[in-house]
Scaffold this motif. Structure first.
Motif, mmCIF file in Angstrom:
data_model
loop_
_atom_site.group_PDB
_atom_site.id
_atom_site.type_symbol
_atom_site.label_atom_id
_atom_site.label_comp_id
_atom_site.label_asym_id
_atom_site.label_seq_id
_atom_site.Cartn_x
_atom_site.Cartn_y
_atom_site.Cartn_z
ATOM 1 N N PRO A 168 -3.222 10.511 -12.286
ATOM 2 C CA PRO A 168 -3.202 9.379 -11.343
ATOM 3 C C PRO A 168 -3.429 9.845 -9.910
ATOM 4 N N PRO A 169 -3.982 8.980 -9.067
ATOM 5 C CA PRO A 169 -4.214 9.355 -7.668
ATOM 6 C C PRO A 169 -2.902 9.568 -6.936
ATOM 7 N N LEU A 170 -2.966 10.337 -5.871
ATOM 8 C CA LEU A 170 -1.782 10.638 -5.077
ATOM 9 C C LEU A 170 -1.342 9.413 -4.294
ATOM 10 N N ALA A 171 -0.066 9.116 -4.358
ATOM 11 C CA ALA A 171 0.520 8.031 -3.572
ATOM 12 C C ALA A 171 1.851 8.499 -3.028
ATOM 13 N N THR A 172 2.121 8.224 -1.775
ATOM 14 C CA THR A 172 3.382 8.659 -1.189
ATOM 15 C C THR A 172 4.527 7.910 -1.850
ATOM 16 N N PRO A 173 5.614 8.605 -2.163
ATOM 17 C CA PRO A 173 6.734 7.948 -2.861
ATOM 18 C C PRO A 173 7.508 7.012 -1.940
ATOM 19 N N HIS A 174 7.662 5.795 -2.374
ATOM 20 C CA HIS A 174 8.534 4.866 -1.661
ATOM 21 C C HIS A 174 8.924 3.779 -2.644
ATOM 22 N N ALA A 175 10.073 3.190 -2.435
ATOM 23 C CA ALA A 175 10.567 2.175 -3.361
ATOM 24 C C ALA A 175 9.733 0.912 -3.254
ATOM 25 N N PRO A 176 9.604 0.156 -4.343
ATOM 26 C CA PRO A 176 8.895 -1.117 -4.263
ATOM 27 C C PRO A 176 9.600 -2.057 -3.299
ATOM 28 N N HIS A 177 8.827 -2.943 -2.682
ATOM 29 C CA HIS A 177 9.451 -3.942 -1.828
ATOM 30 C C HIS A 177 10.351 -4.827 -2.680
ATOM 31 N N ALA A 178 11.552 -5.083 -2.207
ATOM 32 C CA ALA A 178 12.420 -6.025 -2.907
ATOM 33 C C ALA A 178 11.804 -7.412 -2.807
ATOM 34 N N PRO A 179 11.803 -8.183 -3.899
ATOM 35 C CA PRO A 179 11.203 -9.519 -3.849
ATOM 36 C C PRO A 179 11.864 -10.388 -2.792
ATOM 37 N N MET A 224 1.000 -1.206 6.556
ATOM 38 C CA MET A 224 1.846 -2.396 6.557
ATOM 39 C C MET A 224 1.064 -3.628 6.101
ATOM 40 N N THR A 225 -0.195 -3.729 6.542
ATOM 41 C CA THR A 225 -1.036 -4.857 6.112
ATOM 42 C C THR A 225 -1.235 -4.821 4.604
ATOM 43 N N ASN A 226 -1.508 -3.636 4.092
ATOM 44 C CA ASN A 226 -1.696 -3.492 2.650
ATOM 45 C C ASN A 226 -0.432 -3.877 1.894
ATOM 46 N N ALA A 227 0.726 -3.431 2.384
ATOM 47 C CA ALA A 227 1.991 -3.755 1.733
ATOM 48 C C ALA A 227 2.219 -5.261 1.727
ATOM 49 N N GLU A 228 1.876 -5.925 2.827
ATOM 50 C CA GLU A 228 2.049 -7.372 2.909
ATOM 51 C C GLU A 228 1.143 -8.088 1.919
ATOM 52 N N ARG A 229 -0.106 -7.620 1.795
ATOM 53 C CA ARG A 229 -1.029 -8.236 0.843
ATOM 54 C C ARG A 229 -0.515 -8.079 -0.587
ATOM 55 N N LEU A 230 -0.041 -6.889 -0.920
ATOM 56 C CA LEU A 230 0.425 -6.626 -2.281
ATOM 57 C C LEU A 230 1.655 -7.456 -2.628
ATOM 58 N N ILE A 244 -10.341 1.467 -9.350
ATOM 59 C CA ILE A 244 -9.094 1.039 -9.980
ATOM 60 C C ILE A 244 -7.958 1.966 -9.572
ATOM 61 N N SER A 245 -8.213 2.799 -8.557
ATOM 62 C CA SER A 245 -7.267 3.847 -8.188
ATOM 63 C C SER A 245 -5.946 3.309 -7.652
ATOM 64 N N GLY A 246 -5.913 2.054 -7.170
ATOM 65 C CA GLY A 246 -4.689 1.515 -6.597
ATOM 66 C C GLY A 246 -3.774 0.814 -7.584
ATOM 67 N N ILE A 247 -4.005 0.999 -8.877
ATOM 68 C CA ILE A 247 -3.247 0.229 -9.865
ATOM 69 C C ILE A 247 -1.765 0.594 -9.868
ATOM 70 N N GLY A 248 -1.446 1.864 -9.649
ATOM 71 C CA GLY A 248 -0.047 2.274 -9.589
ATOM 72 C C GLY A 248 0.656 1.688 -8.377
ATOM 73 N N GLU A 249 -0.044 1.629 -7.260
ATOM 74 C CA GLU A 249 0.501 1.044 -6.039
ATOM 75 C C GLU A 249 0.783 -0.435 -6.236
ATOM 76 N N ALA A 250 -0.118 -1.141 -6.924
ATOM 77 C CA ALA A 250 0.093 -2.564 -7.198
ATOM 78 C C ALA A 250 1.364 -2.771 -8.021
ATOM 79 N N LEU A 251 1.549 -1.962 -9.046
ATOM 80 C CA LEU A 251 2.747 -2.073 -9.874
ATOM 81 C C LEU A 251 4.006 -1.897 -9.043
ATOM 82 N N ARG A 252 3.962 -0.946 -8.133
ATOM 83 C CA ARG A 252 5.134 -0.634 -7.326
ATOM 84 C C ARG A 252 5.564 -1.827 -6.463
ATOM 85 N N PHE A 253 4.614 -2.629 -6.023
ATOM 86 C CA PHE A 253 4.921 -3.773 -5.176
ATOM 87 C C PHE A 253 5.096 -5.054 -5.981
ATOM 88 N N GLY A 254 5.086 -4.965 -7.300
ATOM 89 C CA GLY A 254 5.269 -6.148 -8.114
ATOM 90 C C GLY A 254 4.066 -7.042 -8.183
#
Length: 350
Positions: A168-179, A224-230, A244-254
């Motif tokens: 999988p592509p490298l992504a910095t570790p951070h917790a998913p945004h709480a809903p 921050m813009t990306n996080a808001e969109r996700l 399709i490299s951002g699929i793990g990031e999408a999962l992390r943000f729900g």
């Protein structure tokens, strides 16, 4: 306290809550929860990998390759005793020519006894672009017998399903945004978010531009813009043929992935571990925007909530950490290698 024992304690603490309380077996994101967790525990205690010393300093094509190599060398899985090793790692630079790779394998064959025992079936290597089919015997054995770890998505024609593994592509570790209250109640600003790189937008993206249910844009200007969109989109759209490299990031943000493809995808990350059909939607390209909206709108609220929750749990496996943590990306890759440690001895033909 040993590193392996420390990992085991964290593992027990983490999964006593995830698998027993939060996700009973029918709603687990894992293929076989009753098998995976004891097997993972066994891996932490027993798995050993012998790393061949490279002849020259290594260069890597992606940060994920470098982090994988560094993590492996510093992990408790690495051993200097080849006799106790389950698998053997063959390191080489990303820019090494096929002729040089063939020469490297020939050296392993003639100078050391381990390759010839299985013709390389208990060996693995990392190649972001993957190795193609060559006529040289050494490359044939490396390609057909050894496990290839290649960057996701894999180069067409250079990935063998059920043997090779996706990195999988490298992504910095951070917790998913709480809903937020808005997303928790099922009300989103957008039905779908489609991010693309300038110059690579798909036909489907062009069809959706101007539709108020979707936000279509090139790379966001900041994180921050990306996080808001996700976090404000119900589904994240990915064209498998483009990016399709951002699929793990999408999962992390729900944001539930919606993958557009006309063929089966055999190189999904952790395909031996995750139930991808329960955490992502897969659609045909030929249906166009109308079919896409029909499928996404037709996903029941119960199914959507379940996919989102399972996806957030699954996202921990996509997190890269400088110091590997239980069930993060590195350790899940190790688990996939552990599943491949039982090798078949290939008959040598003169």
């Amino acid at each position: 306290m040993s590193i392996a024992f420390f990992h085991l304690l964290l593992y027990i603490t983490l999964f006593s809550s995830l698998t027993i309380r939060s996700f009973p077996s029918p709603n687990s994101p894992y293929l076989s929860p009753k098998i995976i967790f004891p097997n993972y525990q066994n891996m932490l205690i027993n798995f050993k990998i012998f790393i061949y010393e490279p002849n020259s300093p290594l260069t890597f094509k992606s940060p994920a390759e470098l982090l994988f190599y560094t993590s492996l060398r510093n992990s408790p899985f690495a051993t200097r005793n080849a006799q106790e090793a389950h698998l053997f790692f063959v390191p080489f630079s990303a820019d090494l020519s096929t002729r040089s790779i063939a020469r490297l394998v020939r050296g392993l064959r003639t100078d050391l006894p381990y390759w010839n025992r299985t013709l390389g079936a208990d060996h693995f290597y990392v190649s972001c672009a993957g190795i193609g089919y060559e006529s040289d015997r050494n490359l044939v054995e490396l390609k057909k017998n050894s496990v290839q770890i290649s960057c996701f998505p894999a180069t067409p024609g250079k990935f063998i399903p059920h043997k090779d593994i996706s990195l999988p592509p490298l992504a910095t570790p951070h917790a998913p945004h709480a809903p937020t209250n808005e997303t928790a109640s099922g009300s989103f600003r957008f039905l779908g978010y489609f991010r693309h790189t300038v110059g690579t937008e798909s036909t489907l993206a062009r069809e959706l531009i101007g539709d108020p249910d979707f936000v279509i844009e090139s790379e966001p200007s900041d994180e921050m813009t990306n996080a808001e969109r996700l976090s404000s989109s119900k589904f994240c759209l990915f064209d498998y043929e483009i990016d399709i490299s951002g699929i793990g990031e999408a999962l992390r943000f729900g944001c539930v992935p919606a993958v557009i493809t006309d063929r089966p995808i055999n190189d999904l990350p952790f395909i031996d571990v995750l139930r991808w059909q329960e955490i992502a939607v897969f659609l045909r390209r030929g249906g166009g925007a109308r079919e896409l909206k029909r499928v996404l709108d037709g996903t029941s609220q119960d199914r959507y909530v379940r996919m989102k929750e399972l996806g957030v749990v699954s996202s921990q496996h996509f997190m890269w950490n400088e110091s590997p943590e239980p069930l993060d990306c590195f350790n899940t890759l190790m688990y996939q290698l552990w599943l491949r440690r039982h090798t078949i001895r290939y008959v040598r033909r003169e």
